[in-house]
Design an enzyme around this catalytic site. Sequence first.
Site, PDB file in Angstrom:
ATOM      1  N   ASP A  64      -2.087  -4.936  -4.923  1.00  0.00           N
ATOM      2  CA  ASP A  64      -1.987  -4.530  -6.323  1.00  0.00           C
ATOM      3  C   ASP A  64      -1.768  -5.686  -7.314  1.00  0.00           C
ATOM      4  O   ASP A  64      -0.953  -6.577  -7.058  1.00  0.00           O
ATOM      5  CB  ASP A  64      -0.775  -3.600  -6.526  1.00  0.00           C
ATOM      6  CG  ASP A  64      -0.627  -2.571  -5.435  1.00  0.00           C
ATOM      7  OD1 ASP A  64      -1.519  -2.444  -4.595  1.00  0.00           O
ATOM      8  OD2 ASP A  64       0.411  -1.893  -5.423  1.00  0.00           O
TER       9      ASP A  64
HETATM   10  N1  DQQ Z   1       1.286  -1.008  -3.021  1.00  0.00           N
HETATM   11  C1  DQQ Z   1       1.204   0.388  -3.325  1.00  0.00           C
HETATM   12  C2  DQQ Z   1       2.390   0.613  -4.194  1.00  0.00           C
HETATM   13  C3  DQQ Z   1       3.423  -0.258  -3.578  1.00  0.00           C
HETATM   14  C4  DQQ Z   1       2.636  -1.460  -3.175  1.00  0.00           C
HETATM   15  C5  DQQ Z   1      -0.113   0.748  -3.973  1.00  0.00           C
HETATM   16  C6  DQQ Z   1       3.105  -2.098  -1.900  1.00  0.00           C
HETATM   17  O1  DQQ Z   1       2.783   1.950  -4.256  1.00  0.00           O
HETATM   18  O2  DQQ Z   1       4.463  -0.568  -4.472  1.00  0.00           O
HETATM   19  O3  DQQ Z   1      -1.180   0.082  -3.393  1.00  0.00           O
HETATM   20  O4  DQQ Z   1       2.359  -3.248  -1.598  1.00  0.00           O
END
Ligand code: DQQ
Length: 582
Positions: A64
């Site tokens: 992300d």
């Molecule tokens: N990636 C998810 C989120 C979390 C993060 C979404 C963990 O919900 O915080 O891809 O790497």
Amino acid sequence: MGLSSQKLGWVFLLCFVVFCGYKNGVVEASHKVYMHLQSQNAVDIKKVHRTGYHFQPPQHWMNDPNGPMYYKGLYHLFYQYNPKGAVWGNIVWAHSVSKDMINWKPLKPAIYPSKSFDQFGTWSGSATILPGNKPAILYTGIVDEKQTQVQNLAYPKDYNDPYLQEWVKPDFNPIAIGDTPWVNTSAFRDPTTAWLGRDGHWRMLVGSKKRRRGLVYLYRSRDFVDWVKAKHPLHTAPQTGMWECPDFFPVQAQGKTGLDTSVIGENVKHVLKVSLDETRYEYYTVGTYYPDKDRFIPDPNSVDGWAGLRYDYGNFYASKTFFDPSKNRRVLWGWSNESDVSPDDSEIKGWSGIQAIPRKIWLHSNGKQVMQWPIEELEAIRENKVELNNHKLNIGEKIEVKGITAAQADVEVTFSFKSLDKAESFDPSWADYDAQKLCQVRGSTIQGGLGPFGLATLASTNLEEFTPVSFRVFKDHDKYKVLMCSDATLSTLRNEPKMYKPSFAGFVDVDLTVEKKLSLRSLIDHSVVESFGEGGKTCITSRVYPTLAIYDKAHLFAFNNGTEAITIETLNAWSMDNPKMN
Ligand code: DQQ
């Protein structure tokens, strides 16, 4: 519970700041830990599918985008990163800066596990610029092996450093915990950018679920340190599962100018976007935010859930916007994950994940959907323009766009046609099909009436491999339906049973009786084709892994596979330079 003296100190400082002014159809869940791959160093960083101008770290896993912001002349992008391997795990906030969001300079990780409130992980979050131009970050900390989640606050150590290299995580953290029995603490994460209400209270959202009901908890704070959960969530929707990475922001009802996150008032609508853990796709709703009640109500035609609108109908997840005050625009970042066979593929490549090109985002004047367009800065790396004007394509014809590096290109084309008469009838048996299913059964290789026509990207010389991005028009009673497909079915000769080659597709909301034209822009970059239909009404990002159509063996064609003749009114294509990339 009384405040510790350190917390009091922070309250004081902040008061000062504040008051001074799937596998096979589903992308894999991101939180699965592949123990055997955690700490292997990449022996061989396979270059062939690495992108040239999309954001990537030099190696290892990225997911992300986190806390994008503009500060003292620099754009900051943080991102979820595994410093030890090419699969998800050991997550830190890696950090890069840029003057144009195209050329990037890497910095050392900004936030990483080091305290009791984040020792098992520093997961996603957002930046808020507090009054006095003071950035703050809210992020999710993982506190135990069960992945219990809390929300934390971090501040720059030195506001005079435009690179914001050092971040302080005060010991009074966490600032929000799932402290009521009904909060599912392993589904409680990804705080949004906060906004300031007219009552002087900050608000932020945290994504969660109650059984399968997706929801965003609302928190309020006067000083950005003490946060209290509101009695009701800002919004919820049944049968949607965990809402990850929520994003909530105002848009002009009429106009393309971006708005800072706290703006409310007339001519302002709001967008709520959530990333659905169950499918690894996102959807958004457009509606009205009622600040007095702290409720968001989607407009009647803006539906929650799987049938809702998506920013992108392809590989695009965990996205986040920020307000860019230097150009008064709102900019969207989104992670485009790999879709090759398995985590071991990533390990062989030595890397995994790219960020889509940042997009300017605004509300269409019809109020029904957002529009997205690659940021204008991208145009600075265009080279060797080639043009094609007024070229007719009869049934089955194609033309090669020569003179550019087709594996790393930007192409804009407008197609026109004389009549809608040959649009094929929409078969009633397709009524339940979504766009992707329709593209599966009526893809670009199946001859149609009006369409399919479009671009064959990343094509090998004899079209053994290609990724077509195309339009196909159907007549459904007295209405026309425009389907846009970005179809990976023939993108690679690799044919392992688990190879994911989706026929990504979305409908384009356009009235062809007004103008008999459709436009398309595709950003092609070795293993990604990012496409924008009708000026950014429908966007699709495909990740593809050609074996023949690589480097200078990749070609680009425009084609028509329908019985109605199509004219390429204008086609402009460019090779894309390699910006400085981390
Ligand atoms: N990636 C998810 C989120 C979390 C993060 C979404 C963990 O919900 O915080 O891809 O790497």
